[in-house]
Design an enzyme around this catalytic site. Structure first.
Site, PDB file in Angstrom:
ATOM      1  N   PRO A 124      40.994  11.371  16.862  1.00 33.48           N
ATOM      2  CG  PRO A 124      41.848  13.108  15.568  1.00 33.48           C
ATOM      3  CD  PRO A 124      42.206  11.803  16.171  1.00 33.48           C
ATOM      4  CE  LYS A 125      31.823   9.315  16.065  1.00 34.35           C
ATOM      5  NZ  LYS A 125      31.077  10.151  15.092  1.00 34.35           N
ATOM      6  CB  VAL A 126      37.791  12.462  10.921  1.00 31.01           C
ATOM      7  CG1 VAL A 126      37.732  13.403   9.730  1.00 31.01           C
ATOM      8  CG2 VAL A 126      39.209  12.400  11.490  1.00 31.01           C
TER       9      VAL A 126
END
Length: 562
Positions: A124-126
């Protein structure tokens, strides 16, 4: 002060810059518009990177930069350098390993990228703020903000106040980690909740000199890379877990195809996560040693953003739609934008006072989102063009419930709205007759269509014998509709049928006191009913329906009843 990850935005020329048409401006105006938007973007950059504030959503910021880049391509006078996002954001502390950016690929490009590589992983692209953690002999030695990717601010003191950042590792190792500080969220669904302002909260906390225990505990850490860790991704993740960074392994998944990548992207977008995320990151497990990294987008990792929840649209014109009751609704005509697989070219503003308070003019750029996933609505005015184009606003006094019974240039909207209501299910329920039908007929009055025969219909452009027969049949059926249905179709105010209906001649003879004696009709209702039935245009329509032989409009035998 703060420098976060917005600087990756200009690294890939996106769809806006490729597909949006050039504005129809003279060079002199292009130069003014370019300079004004460039200055606005520079102000956003300063607020974001140096003040810890996020005055505009990332997806809108990206689109604004893309549009500015498009203008730069369109106009020679605007061919000056784009504002540098990281101007003034570099701090005094050098990163041991530069923080790289990420190219953001669209759906079409992501398949090609995946297809040409192996040993791929997805995370995930936090949506937080980037940090470098430096450990010496297993102890936290330094925490550095992203800055310009080469130099950042010293966040060491604040990092030591975060329970999520270990101050001591289980082993006495020297290592450099790169990751994201994020705001912890409960029951967060990205598809439903969006960014929830989470990144701004972390940015604001890290800008403080002191953090409370509560605030510190609300900040989490996701380590997304270990530049000089083991060669294989599996081994890096395993060792990170052993060192206390379990989220890295939990949220890093191997993939072999774009289909698998799409499944994980959808899963993280629509399922609960403890943090906000704005897409996914695709990485090759094998990549160069940290000594070869640079503060620019690498070839071994890319971002695949989630669908935009907002679109930045250019206002082309401000129109005013006038409904059958005379209500004036401002409508922004937009340069078409795509949002959630929908093409949006118009958005209504609700009322003239709302438009006046927003002061939206042609050339302005506005944020559009979907309300209830279907209806486009204006979220905010993002940028105002320095050229304030005049807008001609209809006079509200000219339009009301009893205006525009006939066609004229100033009455076209309300007249067509009356016709659309008249043939709708709420009116006469004329099968196969709608707004498109009415706009194709040369009507001057609301009921002129009653006088059109088949030959006249067939002579009109676009109407053949079959369609003419259909229309003639529908118009003939209208003559058989009862009085109550006709009055509703003509727009009679509520209460016209209170206490039962007489014939048309009796209705137009009623006085205010007659209406007040009807059950449920109050003073305001009586005034509206009297105004309607005594209006010359309404009475003219009644005579026209009498002549057409519509039953309810014929006089009954005996004295009229009140």
């Amino acid at each position: 002060m703060l420098a976060m990850k917005r600087w990756i935005a200009p690294l890939l020329l996106p769809l806006i810059a490729q597909a949006e048409p050039c504005p129809d401006w003279p060079d002199s105006r292009a130069q003014v518009e370019f300079a004004a938007l460039s200055q606005q973007i520079a102000q956003w950059d300063d607020a974001y990177h140096n003040q810890g504030r996020s005055p505009i959503a990332d997806e809108l910021y990206d689109q604004a930069r893309e549009r500015l880049q498009r203008w730069q391509q369109c106009f020679a006078p605007a061919r000056q350098p784009l504002p540098e996002p990281l101007t003034g954001s570099a701090g005094p502390i050098a990163h041991p390993v530069p923080q790289t950016g990420l190219r953001k690929l669209n759906d079409a490009a992501i398949g090609e990228w995946i297809g040409s590589r192996d040993d791929l992983w997805i995370q995930p692209k936090v949506d937080g703020v980037a940090v470098t953690l430096v450990y010496r002999q297993g102890r936290l030695h330094q925490a550095i903000s992203r800055g310009d990717g080469r130099h950042g601010q010293d966040w060491s003191a604040r990092a030591r106040q975060l329970p999520a950042v270990p101050t001591r590792l289980p082993e006495a190792l020297d290592l450099v980690l790169q990751g994201e500080l994020y705001w912890r969220l409960e029951d967060h669904l990205q598809a439903r909740d969006g960014g929830a302002g989470a990144r701004g909260k972390v940015a604001g906390m890290m800008a403080r000199h002191e953090l409370s225990d509560t605030d510190g505990a609300a900040i989490g850490l996701f380590v997304w890379d270990w530049p000089d860790g083991p060669a294989s991704m599996d081994e890096r993740l395993s060792q990170l877990q052993a060192l206390g960074f379990a989220d890295s392994q939990h949220y890093s998944k191997p993939i072999r195809s774009v289909e698998e990548a799409r499944q994980w992207r959808q899963h993280w977008y629509r399922h609960r996560l403890p943090f906000a995320s704005d897409g996914v990151v695709l990485r090759q497990g094998t990549r160069p040693a940290g000594a070869r990294w640079q503060a620019e987008a690498p070839h071994w990792a890319v971002a695949w953003k989630y669908p935009a929840s907002q679109a930045l649209a250019v206002v082309q014109a401000v129109d005013f739609r006038i409904g059958r009751s005379g209500r004036i609704t401002p409508v922004l005509r937009l340069q078409p934008v795509d949002l959630d697989d929908r093409r949006i070219s118009r958005v209504a503003l609700g009322s003239v006072p709302t438009w006046k308070s927003l002061d939206v003019r042609p050339g302005d750029q506005v944020a559009i989102r979907l309300a209830g996933l279907t209806i486009p609505r204006l979220d905010s005015v993002i940028w105002r063009s320095p050229h304030r184009a005049p807008v001609e606003v209809p006079r509200s006094a000219d339009y009301h419930a009893l205006s525009c019974w006939r066609s004229s240039p100033s009455c076209q909207h309300q007249f067509q709205a009356r016709l659309a209501w008249l043939s709708s299910k709420q009116g006469l329920a004329l099968s196969g007759v709608g707004p498109g039908t009415w706009s194709s007929l040369p009507l001057q009055g609301l009921l002129d269509w009653l006088e059109l025969d088949k030959a006249q219909l067939q002579s009109l452009p676009g109407i053949g014998p079959r369609r003419a027969a259909q229309l003639q049949q529908a118009f003939a059926q209208a003559r058989d509709r009862p009085l109550q249905q006709w009055l509703r179709a003509l727009g009679a105010p509520p209460g016209f049928d209170a206490g039962g209906l007489d014939d048309w001649p009796s209705l137009i003879e009623r006085q205010r006191d007659d209406w007040l004696r009807r059950p449920g009709v109050g003073p305001k209702g009586a005034d509206r009913l009297l105004a309607f039935f005594s209006h010359p245009e309404v009475q003219r329509l009644g005579r026209q329906l009498q002549q057409a032989g519509v039953a309810g409009f014929q006089p009954q035998a005996g004295p009229p009843r009140s």
